[in-house]
Design an enzyme around this catalytic site. Structure first.
Site, PDB file in Angstrom:
ATOM      1  N   GLY A 114       3.181   2.500  11.185  1.00 21.43           N
ATOM      2  CA  GLY A 114       4.089   3.635  11.066  1.00 21.43           C
ATOM      3  C   GLY A 114       4.740   4.042  12.368  1.00 21.43           C
ATOM      4  O   GLY A 114       5.373   5.091  12.453  1.00 21.43           O
ATOM      5  N   GLY A 138       2.843  -1.238   4.277  1.00 24.73           N
ATOM      6  CA  GLY A 138       2.859   0.186   3.983  1.00 24.73           C
ATOM      7  C   GLY A 138       4.233   0.671   3.581  1.00 24.73           C
ATOM      8  O   GLY A 138       4.683   0.467   2.458  1.00 24.73           O
ATOM      9  N   GLY A 139       4.928   1.316   4.526  1.00 24.72           N
ATOM     10  CA  GLY A 139       6.208   1.943   4.214  1.00 24.72           C
ATOM     11  C   GLY A 139       7.232   1.012   3.597  1.00 24.72           C
ATOM     12  O   GLY A 139       8.025   1.419   2.737  1.00 24.72           O
ATOM     13  N   HIS A 146      -9.543   1.197   5.314  1.00 22.22           N
ATOM     14  CA  HIS A 146      -8.235   1.339   5.943  1.00 22.22           C
ATOM     15  C   HIS A 146      -8.354   2.247   7.165  1.00 22.22           C
ATOM     16  O   HIS A 146      -9.168   3.173   7.203  1.00 22.22           O
ATOM     17  CB  HIS A 146      -7.230   1.917   4.948  1.00 22.22           C
ATOM     18  CG  HIS A 146      -5.812   1.860   5.411  1.00 22.22           C
ATOM     19  ND1 HIS A 146      -5.280   2.780   6.284  1.00 22.22           N
ATOM     20  CD2 HIS A 146      -4.814   0.985   5.140  1.00 22.22           C
ATOM     21  CE1 HIS A 146      -4.020   2.481   6.523  1.00 22.22           C
ATOM     22  NE2 HIS A 146      -3.708   1.394   5.853  1.00 22.22           N
ATOM     23  N   GLU A 171      -5.194  -4.697  10.865  1.00 18.79           N
ATOM     24  CA  GLU A 171      -4.146  -3.698  11.071  1.00 18.79           C
ATOM     25  C   GLU A 171      -4.318  -3.034  12.427  1.00 18.79           C
ATOM     26  O   GLU A 171      -5.156  -2.149  12.588  1.00 18.79           O
ATOM     27  CB  GLU A 171      -4.173  -2.660   9.943  1.00 18.79           C
ATOM     28  CG  GLU A 171      -5.579  -2.208   9.545  1.00 18.79           C
ATOM     29  CD  GLU A 171      -5.573  -1.008   8.640  1.00 18.79           C
ATOM     30  OE1 GLU A 171      -4.525  -0.690   8.081  1.00 18.79           O
ATOM     31  OE2 GLU A 171      -6.630  -0.370   8.520  1.00 18.79           O
ATOM     32  N   ASN A 222       0.860  -1.186   0.000  1.00 18.00           N
ATOM     33  CA  ASN A 222       0.000   0.000   0.000  1.00 18.00           C
ATOM     34  C   ASN A 222       0.897   1.238   0.000  1.00 18.00           C
ATOM     35  O   ASN A 222       1.488   1.577   1.026  1.00 18.00           O
ATOM     36  CB  ASN A 222      -0.915  -0.015   1.227  1.00 18.00           C
ATOM     37  CG  ASN A 222      -1.767   1.238   1.331  1.00 18.00           C
ATOM     38  OD1 ASN A 222      -1.972   1.952   0.351  1.00 18.00           O
ATOM     39  ND2 ASN A 222      -2.260   1.516   2.524  1.00 18.00           N
ATOM     40  N   TRP A 223       0.990   1.915  -1.139  1.00 16.19           N
ATOM     41  CA  TRP A 223       1.882   3.074  -1.264  1.00 16.19           C
ATOM     42  C   TRP A 223       1.352   4.309  -0.550  1.00 16.19           C
ATOM     43  O   TRP A 223       2.088   5.283  -0.385  1.00 16.19           O
ATOM     44  CB  TRP A 223       2.087   3.411  -2.734  1.00 16.19           C
ATOM     45  CG  TRP A 223       2.942   2.444  -3.473  1.00 16.19           C
ATOM     46  CD1 TRP A 223       3.586   1.356  -2.977  1.00 16.19           C
ATOM     47  CD2 TRP A 223       3.242   2.482  -4.872  1.00 16.19           C
ATOM     48  NE1 TRP A 223       4.280   0.719  -3.973  1.00 16.19           N
ATOM     49  CE2 TRP A 223       4.078   1.388  -5.144  1.00 16.19           C
ATOM     50  CE3 TRP A 223       2.875   3.333  -5.911  1.00 16.19           C
ATOM     51  CZ2 TRP A 223       4.572   1.126  -6.429  1.00 16.19           C
ATOM     52  CZ3 TRP A 223       3.357   3.074  -7.191  1.00 16.19           C
ATOM     53  CH2 TRP A 223       4.196   1.984  -7.439  1.00 16.19           C
ATOM     54  N   LYS A 224       0.068   4.306  -0.184  1.00 20.33           N
ATOM     55  CA  LYS A 224      -0.553   5.485   0.426  1.00 20.33           C
ATOM     56  C   LYS A 224      -0.360   6.703  -0.499  1.00 20.33           C
ATOM     57  O   LYS A 224      -0.486   6.562  -1.707  1.00 20.33           O
ATOM     58  CB  LYS A 224      -0.005   5.697   1.834  1.00 20.33           C
ATOM     59  CG  LYS A 224      -0.190   4.446   2.704  1.00 20.33           C
ATOM     60  CD  LYS A 224       0.113   4.659   4.150  1.00 20.33           C
ATOM     61  CE  LYS A 224      -0.109   3.365   4.916  1.00 20.33           C
ATOM     62  NZ  LYS A 224       0.073   3.540   6.367  1.00 20.33           N
ATOM     63  N   GLU A 283      -6.668   4.647   8.210  1.00 21.70           N
ATOM     64  CA  GLU A 283      -6.498   6.080   7.942  1.00 21.70           C
ATOM     65  C   GLU A 283      -7.760   6.682   7.357  1.00 21.70           C
ATOM     66  O   GLU A 283      -8.083   7.847   7.629  1.00 21.70           O
ATOM     67  CB  GLU A 283      -5.295   6.280   7.019  1.00 21.70           C
ATOM     68  CG  GLU A 283      -3.986   5.970   7.723  1.00 21.70           C
ATOM     69  CD  GLU A 283      -2.825   5.714   6.791  1.00 21.70           C
ATOM     70  OE1 GLU A 283      -1.720   5.443   7.298  1.00 21.70           O
ATOM     71  OE2 GLU A 283      -3.007   5.775   5.554  1.00 21.70           O
ATOM     72  N   SER A 341       3.605  -2.197  10.436  1.00 21.99           N
ATOM     73  CA  SER A 341       5.072  -2.187  10.497  1.00 21.99           C
ATOM     74  C   SER A 341       5.672  -3.526  10.081  1.00 21.99           C
ATOM     75  O   SER A 341       6.620  -4.022  10.691  1.00 21.99           O
ATOM     76  CB  SER A 341       5.556  -1.786  11.890  1.00 21.99           C
ATOM     77  OG  SER A 341       5.155  -0.463  12.201  1.00 21.99           O
TER      78      SER A 341
END
Length: 280
Positions: free
Chosen positions: A194, A254-255, A116, A188, A30-32, A118, A233
């Site tokens: 993050g 994610g990251g 999600h 999640e 997931n590049w966000k 967010e 993470s």
């Protein structure tokens, strides 16, 4: 935490039967809100070269809307699937700024992330809105990655399982067993996104087992076919341990998905050494 449906750790050794016979592993990046169109194109070229020999895991890249068309041109006919990070519940109409399921299909998306944390936390999306999106995605032929999870306060208050079970039930209530068999669930823990904190593999397993028990209340034994991913993470150095758990079928990353080489390493590490040796 006590979760209904928790299965003994001894089952972890039977990776072939548990992971392949019933549920194919899935790793979704997931590049966000990262990457321009040129950056996305460059990423795809480098990434495809790194994962070209992977056959045991379904790989999904979930990119910003602006990157989907250039990625379509790069990823079509490859082993990497394309996903979006959100969509509207409406098919079309006066919904300024929204993107429909048909628009996603037009750029070769086959997956879409819905609910999600967010979107829930920052933009106020409710379980009811997410449920409408899930139904629209399924009706269009997209596979929804339905997210659920709890914040740190709920976990510390012992209400994590209640929150997650409620999210799943409200998002999926009323769907047929056939439709439910077409979804992917992503757990999640918000406190581990993050932050550098990661739920232990035991924590992840217990919640994923609880989610599977909730799915079983909606679709019976067919719940055993639904992939459940962990997201929070996830990195190349912790994915292998997470993947040993019987109800953890992959990850929503994610990251760690933003660099093509590092993400490819994570994917390769998700394949247990015994599976590599046996060539399954």
């Amino acid at each position: 935490m006590s979760c209904v449906g928790y299965r003994p750790r001894a089952l972890n050794k039977n990776w072939r039967n548990n992971k392949l016979a019933n549920r194919r592993p899935v790793i979704a990046g997931n590049w966000k809100m990262f990457k321009t169109t040129s950056e996305a194109t460059d990423y795809a070229t480098r990434f495809l070269d790194e994962v070209k020999d992977v056959t045991d895991i379904d790989i999904i890249l979930c990119a910003p809307f602006t990157a989907l068309y250039p990625l379509k041109n790069e990823l079509e006919e490859s082993i990497v699937h394309l996903g979006a990070q959100n969509m509207a519940w409406a098919d079309q109409g006066a919904y300024t700024g929204e993107i429909s399921a048909q628009m996603l299909l037009d750029v070769a998306c086959t997956y879409v992330v819905l609910g999600h944390s967010e979107r829930r936390e920052m933009f106020g999306e409710t379980d009811e809105e997410i449920a409408k999106k899930v139904r629209s995605a399924l009706a269009a032929g997209l596979t929804p990655l339905v997210c659920c999870g709890e914040n740190l306060n709920l976990r510390e208050e012992g209400k994590a399982v209640e929150r997650v079970q409620g999210q799943i039930t409200r998002a999926l209530q009323g769907l047929s067993t056939e439709d439910l068999s077409r979804i992917i669930v992503a757990y999640e823990p918000i406190w581990a996104i993050g932050t550098g904190k990661t739920a232990s593999s035991k924590d992840a397993q217990e919640m994923c087992a609880s989610i599977r028990a909730t799915l079983a209340s909606l679709m019976g034994s067919a719940a055993g076919t639904v992939p459940i991913l962990y997201g929070g993470s996830v990195k190349a150095d912790n994915i292998a341990e997470l993947m040993t758990e019987p109800d953890v079928d992959g990850a929503l990353v994610g990251g760690a998905s933003l660099d093509p080489v590092s993400f490819a390493k994570l994917i390769l590490n998700a394949i247990p050494p015994t599976a590599r040796i046996e060539g399954i």
